[in-house]
Design a protein around this motif. Structure first.
Motif, mmCIF file in Angstrom:
data_model
loop_
_atom_site.group_PDB
_atom_site.id
_atom_site.type_symbol
_atom_site.label_atom_id
_atom_site.label_comp_id
_atom_site.label_asym_id
_atom_site.label_seq_id
_atom_site.Cartn_x
_atom_site.Cartn_y
_atom_site.Cartn_z
ATOM 1 N N SER A 116 0.886 -1.095 -0.192
ATOM 2 C CA SER A 116 0.142 -0.024 -0.161
ATOM 3 C C SER A 116 0.857 1.321 0.103
ATOM 4 C CB SER A 116 -0.908 0.115 1.220
ATOM 5 O OG SER A 116 -0.087 0.071 2.365
ATOM 6 N N ILE A 117 0.419 2.250 -0.556
ATOM 7 C CA ILE A 117 1.137 3.481 -0.575
ATOM 8 C C ILE A 117 0.404 4.593 0.324
ATOM 9 C CG2 ILE A 117 1.841 5.429 -2.195
ATOM 10 C CD1 ILE A 117 1.967 3.389 -4.547
ATOM 11 N N ASN A 118 1.157 5.111 1.283
ATOM 12 C CA ASN A 118 0.518 5.972 2.183
ATOM 13 C C ASN A 118 1.550 7.317 2.296
ATOM 14 O OD1 ASN A 118 -0.222 7.735 4.327
ATOM 15 N ND2 ASN A 118 -0.360 5.932 5.713
ATOM 16 N N ASN A 119 1.276 8.268 1.483
ATOM 17 C CA ASN A 119 2.133 9.429 1.199
ATOM 18 C C ASN A 119 2.695 10.123 2.555
ATOM 19 O OD1 ASN A 119 1.965 9.038 -1.685
ATOM 20 N ND2 ASN A 119 0.300 10.398 -1.799
ATOM 21 N N VAL A 120 1.940 9.905 3.576
ATOM 22 C CA VAL A 120 2.295 10.700 4.828
ATOM 23 C C VAL A 120 3.229 9.726 5.720
ATOM 24 C CG1 VAL A 120 0.895 12.652 4.789
ATOM 25 C CG2 VAL A 120 0.319 10.661 5.908
ATOM 26 N N ASN A 121 2.769 8.264 5.429
ATOM 27 C CA ASN A 121 3.855 7.049 6.071
ATOM 28 C C ASN A 121 3.189 7.076 7.591
ATOM 29 O OD1 ASN A 121 5.407 5.005 5.710
ATOM 30 N ND2 ASN A 121 7.297 6.217 6.449
ATOM 31 N N ASN A 122 2.077 6.948 7.707
ATOM 32 C CA ASN A 122 1.266 6.889 9.030
ATOM 33 C C ASN A 122 0.258 5.808 9.226
ATOM 34 O OD1 ASN A 122 -0.775 7.802 7.624
ATOM 35 N ND2 ASN A 122 -1.252 9.631 9.216
ATOM 36 N N THR A 123 0.723 4.692 8.585
ATOM 37 C CA THR A 123 -0.329 3.501 8.762
ATOM 38 C C THR A 123 0.025 2.973 9.949
ATOM 39 O OG1 THR A 123 -0.083 2.994 6.334
ATOM 40 C CG2 THR A 123 -0.816 1.236 7.715
ATOM 41 N N VAL A 124 -0.988 2.467 11.052
ATOM 42 C CA VAL A 124 -0.898 2.071 12.314
ATOM 43 C C VAL A 124 -1.514 0.661 12.400
ATOM 44 C CG1 VAL A 124 -0.766 4.228 13.081
ATOM 45 C CG2 VAL A 124 -3.141 3.342 13.113
ATOM 46 N N THR A 146 -4.779 4.293 9.150
ATOM 47 C CA THR A 146 -3.902 5.455 9.406
ATOM 48 C C THR A 146 -3.958 5.979 10.860
ATOM 49 O OG1 THR A 146 -4.911 7.153 8.255
ATOM 50 C CG2 THR A 146 -3.639 5.992 6.743
ATOM 51 N N ALA A 147 -3.037 6.671 11.201
ATOM 52 C CA ALA A 147 -3.054 7.462 12.411
ATOM 53 C C ALA A 147 -4.287 8.437 12.632
ATOM 54 C CB ALA A 147 -1.677 8.158 12.903
ATOM 55 N N ASP A 148 -4.562 9.220 11.394
ATOM 56 C CA ASP A 148 -5.938 10.080 11.793
ATOM 57 C C ASP A 148 -7.091 9.195 11.224
ATOM 58 O OD1 ASP A 148 -5.091 9.608 8.873
ATOM 59 O OD2 ASP A 148 -5.239 11.608 8.467
ATOM 60 N N ASN A 149 -7.278 7.792 11.454
ATOM 61 C CA ASN A 149 -8.216 6.889 11.375
ATOM 62 C C ASN A 149 -8.982 6.791 9.965
ATOM 63 O OD1 ASN A 149 -9.559 5.043 12.748
ATOM 64 N ND2 ASN A 149 -11.597 6.284 13.306
ATOM 65 N N CYS A 150 -8.246 7.108 8.945
ATOM 66 C CA CYS A 150 -8.559 6.745 7.541
ATOM 67 C C CYS A 150 -8.266 5.592 7.207
ATOM 68 C CB CYS A 150 -7.923 7.696 6.444
ATOM 69 S SG CYS A 150 -8.239 9.628 6.857
ATOM 70 N N THR A 151 -9.015 4.769 6.409
ATOM 71 C CA THR A 151 -8.975 3.346 6.120
ATOM 72 C C THR A 151 -9.147 3.058 4.484
ATOM 73 O OG1 THR A 151 -11.371 2.965 6.232
ATOM 74 C CG2 THR A 151 -9.955 2.356 8.254
#
Length: 75
Positions: free
Chosen positions: A18-26, A61-66
């Motif tokens: 997966s690509i997460n531009n802010v690198n905050n996958t939790v 993500t850390a900001d609860n996006c899925t």
């Protein structure tokens, strides 16, 4: 387990591409159509050959996006 070494089974590592531009996958939530689940980032499963498996990865993500994606794997 002897079955893990048989010619009809194979260990497969599933990779989080997966690509997460802010690198905050939790969190990672893997769901497999055989009923197996995992919360590891890159789980390893021993599967039997001659089957088709649907694999879904949902990341949080850390900001609860899925976001989720599903792929079909034929062994």
């Amino acid at each position: 387990n002897y079955d893990d070494c048989s010619e009809t089974s194979v260990a497969i590592q599933f990779n989080d591409n997966s690509i997460n531009n802010v690198n905050n996958t939790v969190a990672w939530n893997w769901t497999f159509s055989n009923g197996t689940t995992s919360n590891q980032q890159e789980p390893v499963l021993t599967l039997t050959t001659d089957q088709t498996l649907e694999v879904t990865l949902e990341i949080t993500t850390a900001d609860n996006c899925t976001n989720a994606t599903t792929h079909r794997l034929t062994l």
